[in-house]
Design a protein around this motif. Sequence first.
Motif, PDB file in Angstrom:
ATOM      1  N   LYS A  37      41.085  16.167  41.285  1.00 11.99           N
ATOM      2  CA  LYS A  37      40.694  17.001  42.425  1.00 11.99           C
ATOM      3  C   LYS A  37      39.795  18.150  41.980  1.00 11.99           C
ATOM      4  O   LYS A  37      38.811  18.481  42.649  1.00 11.99           O
ATOM      5  N   LEU A  38      40.110  18.739  40.837  1.00 10.73           N
ATOM      6  CA  LEU A  38      39.313  19.849  40.336  1.00 10.73           C
ATOM      7  C   LEU A  38      37.936  19.368  39.862  1.00 10.73           C
ATOM      8  O   LEU A  38      36.918  20.025  40.104  1.00 10.73           O
ATOM      9  N   VAL A  69      28.981  26.458  33.537  1.00 14.61           N
ATOM     10  CA  VAL A  69      30.095  26.110  34.414  1.00 14.61           C
ATOM     11  C   VAL A  69      30.487  27.352  35.206  1.00 14.61           C
ATOM     12  O   VAL A  69      30.728  28.426  34.628  1.00 14.61           O
ATOM     13  N   LEU A  70      30.543  27.220  36.529  1.00 10.81           N
ATOM     14  CA  LEU A  70      30.891  28.340  37.398  1.00 10.81           C
ATOM     15  C   LEU A  70      32.411  28.504  37.425  1.00 10.81           C
ATOM     16  O   LEU A  70      33.114  27.748  38.078  1.00 10.81           O
ATOM     17  N   LEU A  71      32.892  29.511  36.695  1.00 13.42           N
ATOM     18  CA  LEU A  71      34.336  29.708  36.548  1.00 13.42           C
ATOM     19  C   LEU A  71      34.846  31.020  37.122  1.00 13.42           C
ATOM     20  O   LEU A  71      36.030  31.137  37.431  1.00 13.42           O
ATOM     21  N   PHE A  72      33.963  32.009  37.254  1.00  8.77           N
ATOM     22  CA  PHE A  72      34.435  33.376  37.471  1.00  8.77           C
ATOM     23  C   PHE A  72      34.125  33.898  38.871  1.00  8.77           C
ATOM     24  O   PHE A  72      33.627  35.006  39.042  1.00  8.77           O
ATOM     25  N   GLU A  73      34.430  33.103  39.857  1.00 10.86           N
ATOM     26  CA  GLU A  73      34.241  33.531  41.241  1.00 10.86           C
ATOM     27  C   GLU A  73      35.322  34.530  41.647  1.00 10.86           C
ATOM     28  O   GLU A  73      36.478  34.413  41.228  1.00 10.86           O
ATOM     29  N   ASP A  74      34.945  35.503  42.467  1.00 12.62           N
ATOM     30  CA  ASP A  74      35.917  36.478  42.950  1.00 12.62           C
ATOM     31  C   ASP A  74      36.965  35.796  43.816  1.00 12.62           C
ATOM     32  O   ASP A  74      36.656  34.895  44.602  1.00 12.62           O
ATOM     33  N   TYR A  75      38.194  36.233  43.663  1.00 13.87           N
ATOM     34  CA  TYR A  75      39.307  35.650  44.415  1.00 13.87           C
ATOM     35  C   TYR A  75      40.150  36.797  44.976  1.00 13.87           C
ATOM     36  O   TYR A  75      40.528  37.722  44.247  1.00 13.87           O
ATOM     37  N   PHE A  76      40.442  36.727  46.264  1.00 18.73           N
ATOM     38  CA  PHE A  76      41.253  37.749  46.916  1.00 18.73           C
ATOM     39  C   PHE A  76      42.464  37.062  47.541  1.00 18.73           C
ATOM     40  O   PHE A  76      42.365  36.451  48.600  1.00 18.73           O
ATOM     41  N   GLY A  77      43.601  37.172  46.863  1.00 18.36           N
ATOM     42  CA  GLY A  77      44.819  36.534  47.351  1.00 18.36           C
ATOM     43  C   GLY A  77      45.659  37.471  48.193  1.00 18.36           C
ATOM     44  O   GLY A  77      45.232  38.570  48.558  1.00 18.36           O
ATOM     45  N   GLU A  78      46.873  37.056  48.482  1.00 21.07           N
ATOM     46  CA  GLU A  78      47.756  37.818  49.361  1.00 21.07           C
ATOM     47  C   GLU A  78      48.743  38.697  48.599  1.00 21.07           C
ATOM     48  O   GLU A  78      49.422  39.532  49.181  1.00 21.07           O
ATOM     49  N   SER A 155      41.255  28.914  37.771  1.00 21.54           N
ATOM     50  CA  SER A 155      41.938  27.639  38.022  1.00 21.54           C
ATOM     51  C   SER A 155      41.659  26.592  36.959  1.00 21.54           C
ATOM     52  O   SER A 155      42.511  25.751  36.663  1.00 21.54           O
ATOM     53  N   PHE A 156      40.461  26.636  36.347  1.00 14.43           N
ATOM     54  CA  PHE A 156      40.133  25.625  35.343  1.00 14.43           C
ATOM     55  C   PHE A 156      40.977  25.827  34.085  1.00 14.43           C
ATOM     56  O   PHE A 156      41.577  24.877  33.569  1.00 14.43           O
ATOM     57  N   ALA A 157      41.043  27.070  33.595  1.00 16.66           N
ATOM     58  CA  ALA A 157      41.906  27.356  32.446  1.00 16.66           C
ATOM     59  C   ALA A 157      43.353  27.048  32.788  1.00 16.66           C
ATOM     60  O   ALA A 157      44.104  26.496  31.967  1.00 16.66           O
ATOM     61  N   GLY A 158      43.763  27.378  34.012  1.00 20.80           N
ATOM     62  CA  GLY A 158      45.128  27.111  34.432  1.00 20.80           C
ATOM     63  C   GLY A 158      45.473  25.635  34.409  1.00 20.80           C
ATOM     64  O   GLY A 158      46.560  25.243  33.968  1.00 20.80           O
ATOM     65  N   ALA A 159      44.550  24.797  34.856  1.00 16.99           N
ATOM     66  CA  ALA A 159      44.794  23.351  34.882  1.00 16.99           C
ATOM     67  C   ALA A 159      44.947  22.793  33.466  1.00 16.99           C
ATOM     68  O   ALA A 159      45.824  21.963  33.201  1.00 16.99           O
ATOM     69  N   ILE A 160      44.101  23.245  32.548  1.00 12.39           N
ATOM     70  CA  ILE A 160      44.189  22.767  31.162  1.00 12.39           C
ATOM     71  C   ILE A 160      45.485  23.256  30.508  1.00 12.39           C
ATOM     72  O   ILE A 160      46.183  22.497  29.824  1.00 12.39           O
ATOM     73  N   LEU A 161      45.829  24.520  30.722  1.00  7.71           N
ATOM     74  CA  LEU A 161      47.045  25.068  30.126  1.00  7.71           C
ATOM     75  C   LEU A 161      48.299  24.413  30.713  1.00  7.71           C
ATOM     76  O   LEU A 161      49.276  24.177  29.987  1.00  7.71           O
TER      77      LEU A 161
END
Length: 307
Positions: A37-38, A69-78, A155-161
């Motif tokens: 999916k990623l 590789v586009l990895l560092f997009e801003d993310y605003f969670g809850e 998310s990419f580093a997270g998936a590999i880890l």
Amino acid sequence: MLKTERKGKWLEIIVPPEWNDMTIDDLFRKLWEAPKKLIYHFQMENKVLLNGNKPNWNLPLVQGNKLMVLLFEDYFGEVSPTYHEIPILYEDDHLMVFNKPAFISTHPNNIELETDTLLNAALYYLQAKGEFCNIRHIHRLDRDTTGAILFAKHSFAGAILDRMLEQRKIKRTYIAIVNGTLSSKRGTIQEPIGRDRHHATKRRVSSTGQEAITHFQVLRVDKAAKHTYIKCWLDTGRTHQIRVHFSHLGHPLAGDVLYGGGSLFKRQALHAAKLEFLHPITDEKIICHAPFIDKPPIFKGINIDEI
């Protein structure tokens, strides 16, 4: 080690000689073993460039090519950022390792009611320096356990880890104090662990539980206090695994009231002392030693750097 450089929201990778004749598809599917999916997400949204252009994912790479590789997009969670002073053992653009204090949860179970967790503190620290990333924990530590804990910053580093943790490629070494004197100086406890049907948060050794493997080595015996200091490392990561296994042996952790260890300390005597893994992007060997941070101290006469 892989040569990389962050350029804004992109990670630039100079293709090394060992990637000659590999394709971008090979990198994502075989080398990094990223989830399908990623991979689809990166491909369909044009988040990978080769020498500044949209690439053919099935053509061979050439040494010296620039892969972006586009990895560092801003993310605003809850989850709300909350200030806590948390020691940092390691940090780069992709991940962080904290030295977690006692009496703080790894993450909130209810984001509105719980705002004093390690995740809240991580968000505050990062946002204070202008980083708005999708940080999340790779493994957990119990609320009362201290020591090294790993977070991914995208998310990419997270998936590999996540995959590395599942494949037992992230080694976690703990220091614990157990009651009594163990009969063996080293050994392996291989007993399945399941829920205790009589207690909502408790676990127990159960024939119907999940596989759980704990290795241990005695570091020293405190005959006066009738305690044994041990080093242990896990092949699995079940909830309360070390606490359950040593309680099952008749040697519960000192201070672990839930599993019969008494109340000598304000918490169970368990510390995640060392974390070892290969960096998910650069393949660099990362070793983090987590100093003891209890005040007053619980663990005495142990040199963390020698673990």
